[in-house]
Write an enzyme that holds these catalytic residues in place. Sequence first.
Site, short mmCIF file in Angstrom:
data_model
loop_
_atom_site.label_atom_id
_atom_site.label_comp_id
_atom_site.label_asym_id
_atom_site.label_seq_id
_atom_site.Cartn_x
_atom_site.Cartn_y
_atom_site.Cartn_z
N SER A 94 1.25 -1.90 -11.38
CA SER A 94 0.68 -1.72 -10.05
C SER A 94 1.22 -2.78 -9.09
CB SER A 94 -0.85 -1.76 -10.14
OG SER A 94 -1.46 -1.48 -8.91
N HIS A 197 -4.06 4.06 -6.02
CA HIS A 197 -3.07 4.97 -6.61
C HIS A 197 -3.55 6.43 -6.60
CE1 HIS A 197 -0.59 1.60 -7.66
NE2 HIS A 197 -1.61 1.02 -8.25
#
Length: 310
Positions: A94, A197
């Site tokens: 991430s 996300h």
Amino acid sequence: MIVIACPGQGSQTPGFLTDWIADAESRSFLEAASEASGVDLVLHGTESGADTIRATEIAQPLIVAASILSWRALASRLELAGVDTAALGVAGHSVGEFAAAAVAGVLSETDAVRLVGVRGRAMAEAAAAEQTGMSAVVGGVEADVLAAIEAAGLTPANRNGGGQIVAAGTLSGLAALGENAPRGARVIPLQVAGAFHTEFMASAVPVLADAAGTTDVNDPTRSLWSNADGGLVTSGASFRDSLVSQIAHPVRWDACMESFQAAGITGLIELTPAGALTGIAKRGLKGIPSVAVKTPADLDAAVQLITDAA
């Protein structure tokens, strides 16, 4: 091959940078990173409490700067030991992809923390627009877990491997998933501000795109894997674009670990603030030794793992 892993949001703990900035050079770097990111990383890395450093706009630059800081210390130790670091691979989870981009030479350290400062603020603003969240689903049969996530109207935002998938979306959907957990699985709510996300972060994409568009990039100088699909990165410009779009798309750490195995991984070193990715590796990369670099005291073990594999 040894893989350097850069952690994502949620790994930080109060005071975790105190030992690191006892070194004058490291403190100087963190002060410069504070200026670039627009966040007082010295304060938040040493004195601020858990609730403060959980805030997206603080946590993201704090984590990326910490990973770069510990990489600088590790690389210096390896140079003194005569180890060629070019053979090391790197990947980030991430927001950790920004630290990985710096380690791989795609972004300068300054640009990495500058852009992640923009990213954190934009994602915090997107998260404030609607109440959303994330929950980790641990265990169970993967197909059943994915079906349950879809049935609850959620997105598998982080497919982490090792029996862990993170679901993201509305709070009502997360509650429904918790009440109807797949057989053999536990649903654990995460302390994050929003559904990262996923499409809920779409408004942050153009903000980061504007900041990244004029940023200089280079092609990677070492093996670098992407969260998008676990593939090797060959173009710095393409990876910059992926860093932007990844805000609103799922993280495929499971695919990254499959790529590590295909590349012949012999060890994994997680940079500061470490622990989460080495934990996943124990389940998803069984038999592969790992070192979590949480404090400067862990650097010796990291150097030893690399030199043993040389």
